[in-house]
Scaffold this motif. Structure first.
Motif: not given
Lengths: 248, 280
Positions: A98-103, A148-157
């Motif tokens: 994933l690219f850094p940023g939001s979902v 999940y749209a606004e979540r940061d991808v860094a925090g995803l499982s």
């Protein structure tokens, strides 16, 4: 089980003939030929290093074959502009990447390229207000990540990241969906969740899916037919159990 | 008596003084390198070679300058071109994978391909950045069209462009390799090579320009360039000398910026030729 929309059933969608890939004198794929019909989910199984992933990369020209050709709806893929081909033949990689940023930014990346705007601005520039937001939410709901749209991808499982990666590929509306070991790095629980997302995604693809997996049981659960690959050679296909039973 | 007179000249000459000073600073630099070896940095051999080479080169340059600075202004052109060629050679040599690493990569079969650095990329980047700035500034009268101005100022611009070129290419290649999955994911989604590499090119250019930008920012506060001393010794007016220091550092920054852009653009063109990542 799952149905495909948009293409007449059983029409040949993608055909590979005598595909070869050689790196440093070693043949990774040898004379691979197969046909993918519209509405089909085909699994390619085999041990690690058999050449399965390399075969997928030849289909969307992330790697260039040493020989052979691929036809998409009867057209030689070498005649299709490579960026257009990759939108039509979407690839979900083994890692989510994933690219850094939001979902939402990740899911909107493919469409934003077509609008020649940065992914972050894509949603603001959709032709209809809310059109892009609606598409993102729809895709996220398909893969079980509504909200999940606004979540940061860094925090995803790991499983969530892989489902975002799937939604990101689906956003381009590919005719052929290539799945490269999409659950290989996940635990059993996450694997089941991603498999559910895959089923939903496969139903959404207006064409066919080619799933690479070393897990024969997963192939039987998801695919209509299985091609076996060993030492770069593609063997004859066999019909799968569960999917075959489901389509009857 | 004659040999005693010669010995007197030697001990009192500036050349002897310079060599003594060089010896002192070499001992200091080697001591720092030895300190680095405690942290397994293995700088000793490289430092010793660089010091001997640097001293030899500067002595030779001194001898050439005696001849060059008395000559016509146009002599500067081949001299600067030669400097660009040498700078590209050095930048390329620095970026080229070491022989042992290349051998290991070939042997393993699965090692990623070496970054496609080439002498031509380095030469085009350094020559473009330096030539555009030197030519534009000469035409505008900022650099006097005479060998005594063109050669020393040109060499400063070329040397800084060489450093920038090395830093951009090293960082860009390293980031592309570390993020090869993301780059390929972008390509698989229909991005062009340029679009896929853009974030990493931007980082590489930004990082490589930090030293030049810092020089510009800290000018007069943290450091006063040595170039000013020469101008003051030559009888230049102090305020003009100070302003001209700014001009020189700004020229270096402009040349470095242009070099960075060309280096990144050229490398991206090769590393992502055919919208494929050449180094995985």
């Amino acid at each position: 089980m799952y149905t495909f929309v948009g293409m007449p059933e059983n029409a040949t969608l993608l055909r590979a003939e005598g595909l070869r890939r050689e790196v440093a004198g070693r043949e990774l794929v040898r004379e691979a030929s197969f046909t993918l019909r519209s509405g089909e989910v085909v699994a390619v199984t085999g041990p690690s290093g058999a050449g399965k992933s390399t075969l997928l990369r030849l289909l969307n020209r992330l790697d260039e074959p040493a020989g052979g050709a691929v036809w998409l709806q009867g057209r030689d893929t070498r005649e299709i502009e490579v960026r257009e081909l990759r939108r039509r033949v979407g690839l979900v990689m083994q890692g989510a990447n994933l690219f850094p940023g939001s979902v939402a930014e990740n899911v909107g990346y493919g469409p934003s390229l077509m609008k020649t705007a940065p992914a972050g601005r894509w949603r603001d520039e959709a032709e209809q207000p809310g059109e892009a937001v609606g598409l993102v939410e729809d895709l996220l709901a398909t893969v079980g990540l509504a909200g999940y749209a606004e979540r940061d991808v860094a925090g995803l499982s790991g499983g969530e990241a892989q489902r975002v990666s799937l939604a990101r590929t689906l956003a381009n509306h590919p005719q052929v969906l290539l799945l490269d070991e999409p659950t290989s790095s996940l635990d059993e629980a996450a694997k089941r969740v991603v498999e559910e997302a895959l089923r939903a995604a496969m139903a959404k693809v207006e064409g066919a899916c080619l799933l690479v997996t070393h897990d024969a049981a997963q192939a039987a659960r998801l695919a209509h037919r299985t091609l076996k690959m060993q030492d770069g050679v593609l063997r004859d296909s066999v019909l799968c159990g569960e999917a075959e039973r489901g389509s009857r | 008596m004659a040999h005693l007179a010669a010995a007197g000249w030697w001990t009192e000459s500036q050349v002897a003084l310079g060599l003594w000073q060089a010896l002192v600073v070499c001992v200091l630099a080697l001591a720092v390198a030895a300190l680095g070896s405690w942290s397994r940095l293995e700088l000793g051999r490289e430092t010793a070679v660089a010091l001997v080479r640097g001293l030899g080169q500067m002595t030779a340059v001194g001898l050439v300058l005696v001849w060059l600075l008395r000559g016509e202004a146009w002599w500067s052109a081949p001299a600067l071109l030669l400097m660009c060629a040498a700078a590209a050679h050095m930048a390329h040599g620095r970026l080229r994978p070491k022989r042992s690493a290349a051998g290991a990569a070939r042997g393993s079969g699965t090692a990623p391909a070496a970054p496609p650095f080439s002498y031509a990329i380095c030469l085009r980047a350094i020559a473009t950045g330096s030539a555009v700035v030197i030519a534009a500034m000469s035409l505008c009268g900022v650099i006097a069209i005479k060998a005594t101005a063109l050669v020393p100022l040109g060499s400063m611009i070329i040397a800084n462009s060489m450093n920038t070129c090395t830093q951009v290419l090293e960082r860009f290649a390293s980031d592309l390799r570390l993020n090869s999955g993301r780059v390929e994911a972008a390509l698989a989604l229909g991005a062009s090579g340029r679009q896929a590499a853009q974030p990493y090119a931007r980082n590489a250019i930004g990082s490589a320009l930090i030293p030049s930008l810092n020089s510009l920012r800290s000018l007069g506060i943290v450091w006063i360039p040595g170039f000013a001393a020469g101008m003051l010794l030559a009888g230049s007016e102090p305020v003009y000398t100070a302003i001209y220091q700014f001009v020189v550092i700004a020229m270096i920054y402009a040349a470095s910026g242009l070099t960075a852009l060309v280096a990144a653009w050229e490398f991206e063109r090769v590393a992502l030729a055919g919208e494929r990542l050449a180094m995985r």
